[in-house]
Write a protein that holds these residues in place. Structure first.
Motif, PDB file in Angstrom:
ATOM      1  N   GLU A   1       0.850  -1.185   0.000  1.00 32.56           N
ATOM      2  CA  GLU A   1       0.000   0.000   0.000  1.00 32.56           C
ATOM      3  C   GLU A   1       0.887   1.236   0.000  1.00 32.56           C
ATOM      4  N   ALA A   2       0.410   2.280  -0.659  1.00 32.52           N
ATOM      5  CA  ALA A   2       1.183   3.510  -0.763  1.00 32.52           C
ATOM      6  C   ALA A   2       0.258   4.711  -0.691  1.00 32.52           C
TER       7      ALA A   2
ATOM      8  N   PRO B   1       7.657  -4.417  -8.684  1.00 31.11           N
ATOM      9  CA  PRO B   1       8.040  -5.251  -7.534  1.00 31.11           C
ATOM     10  C   PRO B   1       8.937  -4.498  -6.553  1.00 31.11           C
ATOM     11  N   GLY B   2       8.825  -4.891  -5.305  1.00 33.16           N
ATOM     12  CA  GLY B   2       9.545  -4.178  -4.259  1.00 33.16           C
ATOM     13  C   GLY B   2       8.755  -3.029  -3.682  1.00 33.16           C
ATOM     14  N   GLY B   3       7.540  -2.820  -4.221  1.00 34.82           N
ATOM     15  CA  GLY B   3       6.688  -1.762  -3.683  1.00 34.82           C
ATOM     16  C   GLY B   3       6.991  -0.382  -4.224  1.00 34.82           C
ATOM     17  N   ILE B   4       7.437  -0.299  -5.467  1.00 33.53           N
ATOM     18  CA  ILE B   4       7.744   0.989  -6.077  1.00 33.53           C
ATOM     19  C   ILE B   4       6.523   1.531  -6.817  1.00 33.53           C
ATOM     20  N   ALA B   5       6.218   2.800  -6.562  1.00 35.67           N
ATOM     21  CA  ALA B   5       5.141   3.485  -7.275  1.00 35.67           C
ATOM     22  C   ALA B   5       5.715   4.757  -7.898  1.00 35.67           C
TER      23      ALA B   5
ATOM     24  N   GLN C   1       8.019   4.812  -2.144  1.00 38.06           N
ATOM     25  CA  GLN C   1       8.269   3.456  -1.670  1.00 38.06           C
ATOM     26  C   GLN C   1       7.086   3.017  -0.815  1.00 38.06           C
ATOM     27  N   ALA C   2       6.397   1.985  -1.259  1.00 39.28           N
ATOM     28  CA  ALA C   2       5.224   1.499  -0.530  1.00 39.28           C
ATOM     29  C   ALA C   2       5.649   0.635   0.655  1.00 39.28           C
ATOM     30  N   THR C   3       4.690   0.329   1.498  1.00 38.35           N
ATOM     31  CA  THR C   3       4.919  -0.566   2.631  1.00 38.35           C
ATOM     32  C   THR C   3       4.140  -1.854   2.419  1.00 38.35           C
ATOM     33  N   VAL C   4       4.626  -2.918   3.023  1.00 36.16           N
ATOM     34  CA  VAL C   4       3.972  -4.213   2.910  1.00 36.16           C
ATOM     35  C   VAL C   4       2.704  -4.236   3.761  1.00 36.16           C
ATOM     36  N   VAL C   5       1.629  -4.748   3.219  1.00 37.81           N
ATOM     37  CA  VAL C   5       0.388  -4.938   3.968  1.00 37.81           C
ATOM     38  C   VAL C   5       0.525  -6.260   4.728  1.00 37.81           C
TER      39      VAL C   5
END
Length: 217
Positions: A116-117, A157-161, A179-183
């Motif tokens: 999520e970002a 991948p890796g949570g990049i937006a 940089q997103a965070t893991v849910v």
């Protein structure tokens, strides 16, 4: 005559009130929110919510599959972002004023992982969204005045937006990279028992052969 003057005055008053409330802020009916991914790095968007400058929330402004190219010859390079990204898979955000914040929760099927970002849209981007510029429309073979009214979000991948602003006939400009965070509860707010949506056979074959090029986005 008096009745006509009353109607004209009422119409003018309503127009002024509308301007004061920001109703006529945009020079177009709506702006577009679209999503794409690097080749083979498929994504399922659980929800993409938008908040405009009047703090109105537009939930599920977009959901579903992000635009992805997965050539079956497995020769397309997914590393990096294109200089001029496309509009991506998306929808018009109807009734919204200029965007202030985006919230995106998605499944990165290549890993798999859920992220999520929160993406803050800068003031400079909003200013660019209401600035008319002359652009060349290749499809029509002509120049015309246009607006950058399309926000494209690249999810990797890796949570990049990565976010760009573009117009139908105007080049893309960089907006931001987040940089997103893991849910931690996993996909679908933890209601799927940790099961993500399946990756396509072509993308699975590419990743098994070449891996995921983290740090290239």
């Amino acid at each position: 005559m008096n009745k006509l003057r009353t109607l004209v005055s009422l119409g003018l008053l309503l127009w002024l009130v509308g301007c004061a409330n920001g109703t006529h802020r945009l020079p177009y009916d709506s702006w577009r929110l679209g999503f794409g991914t690097p080749n083979y790095m498929e994504v399922w968007i659980e929800t993409a919510d938008a908040v405009d400058v009047r703090d109105r929330v537009f939930r599920s402004a977009m959901s579903g599959i992000a635009s992805t190219q997965s050539p079956k010859n497995l020769r397309s390079d997914p590393r990096g972002w294109p200089e001029q990204p496309g509009a991506g898979a998306g929808k018009q955000v109807l009734g919204a004023d200029l965007p202030r914040l985006l919230y995106v929760r998605w499944q990165s099927l290549a890993e798999p992982q859920t992220y999520e970002a929160y993406i803050v849209i800068p003031e400079a981007t909003r200013e660019a969204m209401v600035k008319s510029e002359l652009g060349y429309c290749a499809a029509r073979g002509q120049w015309r005045e246009d607006y950058r009214k399309m926000l494209t979000v690249g999810l990797a991948p890796g949570g990049i937006a990565k976010v760009w602003l573009l117009g139908p006939c105007l080049s893309a400009i960089d907006v931001t990279r987040v940089q997103a965070t893991v849910v931690k509860v996993g996909p679908y707010d933890g209601t799927s028992g940790g099961q993500h949506r399946p990756l396509s056979d072509t993308s699975k074959s590419y990743i098994e052969k070449h891996g995921i090029p983290y740090c290239s986005w």
